[in-house]
Design an enzyme around this catalytic site. Structure first.
Site, PDB file in Angstrom:
ATOM      1  N   HIS A 107     -10.584  -4.884  -0.636  1.00  0.00           N
ATOM      2  CA  HIS A 107     -11.590  -4.035  -1.311  1.00  0.00           C
ATOM      3  C   HIS A 107     -11.918  -4.562  -2.712  1.00  0.00           C
ATOM      4  O   HIS A 107     -12.355  -3.812  -3.583  1.00  0.00           O
ATOM      5  CB  HIS A 107     -11.105  -2.570  -1.479  1.00  0.00           C
ATOM      6  N   ARG A 120      -4.388   3.999   9.438  1.00  0.00           N
ATOM      7  CA  ARG A 120      -3.326   3.055   9.066  1.00  0.00           C
ATOM      8  C   ARG A 120      -2.246   3.758   8.247  1.00  0.00           C
ATOM      9  O   ARG A 120      -2.548   4.669   7.485  1.00  0.00           O
ATOM     10  CB  ARG A 120      -3.918   1.886   8.282  1.00  0.00           C
TER      11      ARG A 120
END
Ligand code: AMP
Length: 398
Positions: free
Chosen positions: A179, A239
């Protein structure tokens, strides 16, 4: 000056065409299910196309289809591909060799190939997209903007894992972080809002379906919660986030699981979905919580608590913090979650203004006047960041 931003997934292609004069998006869209009953969506200021079937067997044909739309004599926004001055590609993994955005050369493509091992789902699609654009626009500069690059400024003490050193040397096992484009974009904006563009300590919380927190000092990533793969740190949609590694062999033994099966559990069945049993989407979980579902309630608590702990950790890592930034789907919109995260940050000098915190999806300073640490909501815009970097690297203009 037009810049095309391309984000290729294994069977998808998303694109935005920017006019860099005013950084406006003049066209955007996506093609899904490349190679199998593909669907395309395309929009411009004056034209909006719902999803339509297109005949696209690979990424090359997908890019060609996008170019046909962009240059269509009736509804197109450019007269020819030559108007596109550079193409920026979102690339997931550049390993240790890429510490910034780069012009694509054969050498860079070779690095991307090397990194397939580290990002087996993403890098092959990124490479395919780059090669397709190179073929269709051979004279147009192509630039790679990497999710991992922003974090290459981390010190060894932040990126090394305490396992035998030979695994770092042999297999490059270390924290990379992801990210990066989003963290960089919102950190730059926060630094501007703080009027501290050179010297600052900012914690950026990218909270979406995938989530991570980054400590940014003076424009550089100091530490970040995602790691070698995309499992570590905060619990995400599906996740697991941080987990005692001892859990993995234990569960494999108890449930007689293969590597693929345990990976599937940790990547696809854990996080908010695994905890709540409801969904990976926070909005669904919030609705269930409202209806009295206790597992949904605790899933949100686990998530908010994890973000809170990372903020404390990174404030310690930087010896203080000037601003905390919330971005991405949850960070920009989930009023309740931001409130839970900020609840105990008074010891840092961070105080939430609950009224301003009601704002959703727009840039805002949501801290109280007395707050020494600014709390900002800053909508992320990875495509614009890619366009800016592409302009700078591909055309040498700022
Ligand atoms: P992203 O990956 O950035 O698109 O973020 C997706 C996540 O943001 C999902 O968990 C959504 O439920 C969450 N989200 C988006 N809008 C809202 C909203 N208005 N309130 C709460 N969560 C939201």
């Amino acid at each position: 000056m037009k810049i095309l931003v391309v984000n290729c997934g294994s069977s998808s292609l998303k694109y935005q065409l920017f006019d860099m004069k005013d950084e406006k998006v003049v066209a955007k869209g996506q093609i899904e299910r490349i190679g199998d009953d593909s669907l395309m969506k395309h929009e411009t200021d004056s034209y909006q196309q719902a999803k339509v079937s297109v005949n696209v067997s690979d990424h090359m044909e997908a890019i060609q289809t996008v170019m046909d739309e962009l240059t269509d004599p009736k509804r197109g926004v450019i007269s020819s591909a030559a108007e596109i001055r550079a193409v920026g590609h979102r690339v997931v993994h550049g390993g240790e060799k890429v510490a910034g955005s780069v012009s694509i050369t054969d050498e860079v493509l070779a690095i991307l190939e090397e990194c397939i091992e580290l990002a087996p789902l993403h890098n092959p699609a990124n490479i395919t997209g780059i090669k397709a654009c190179q073929k269709l626009m051979p004279d147009t500069p192509q630039v790679g903007v990497f999710d991992t690059a922003f974090h290459q400024t981390m010190h060894k003490k932040a990126y090394l894992y305490a396992i035998p050193y030979e695994y770092y040397e042999k297999y490059h096992v270390r924290r990379y972080g992801f990210h990066g484009t989003s963290h960089k974009f919102v950190a730059q904006r926060a630094a501007r809002l703080l009027k501290k563009e050179d010297k600052h300590k900012i914690i950026t919380c990218h909270l979406g379906n995938g989530s991570s927190v980054t400590a940014v000092r003076d424009g550089n990533s100091v530490d970040t919660s995602l790691g070698f793969g995309t499992l570590a740190g905060l619990p995400m949609g599906t996740r697991c986030g941080d987990l005692d590694p001892a859990v993995i062999p234990y569960l494999m033994d108890k449930e007689d699981l293969t590597i693929d099966q345990i990976s599937n559990i940790l990547y696809k069945k854990s996080g908010l979905l695994g905890l709540s049993g409801v969904s990976n989407d926070l909005r669904d979980i919030q609705a269930e919580k409202k209806a009295g579902n206790k597992r949904a309630e605790v899933a949100i608590e686990v998530f908010a608590y994890a973000v809170q702990k990372y903020i404390g950790t990174y404030a310690a890592a930087m010896g203080g913090v000037d601003a905390v930034v919330f971005t991405a789907g949850i960070g920009e919109n989930a009023v309740e979650v931001r409130k839970m995260i900020c609840k105990d940050l008074g010891f840092l000098g961070a105080f939430l203004d609950e009224e301003k915190n009601q704002l959703q999806g727009e840039e805002a300073d949501i801290s109280l006047e007395k707050s020494k640490v600014k709390l900002f909501v800053i909508p992320t815009n990875e495509e614009l960041m890619i366009a800016r970097e592409t302009k700078e690297i591909g055309l040498g203009t700022q």
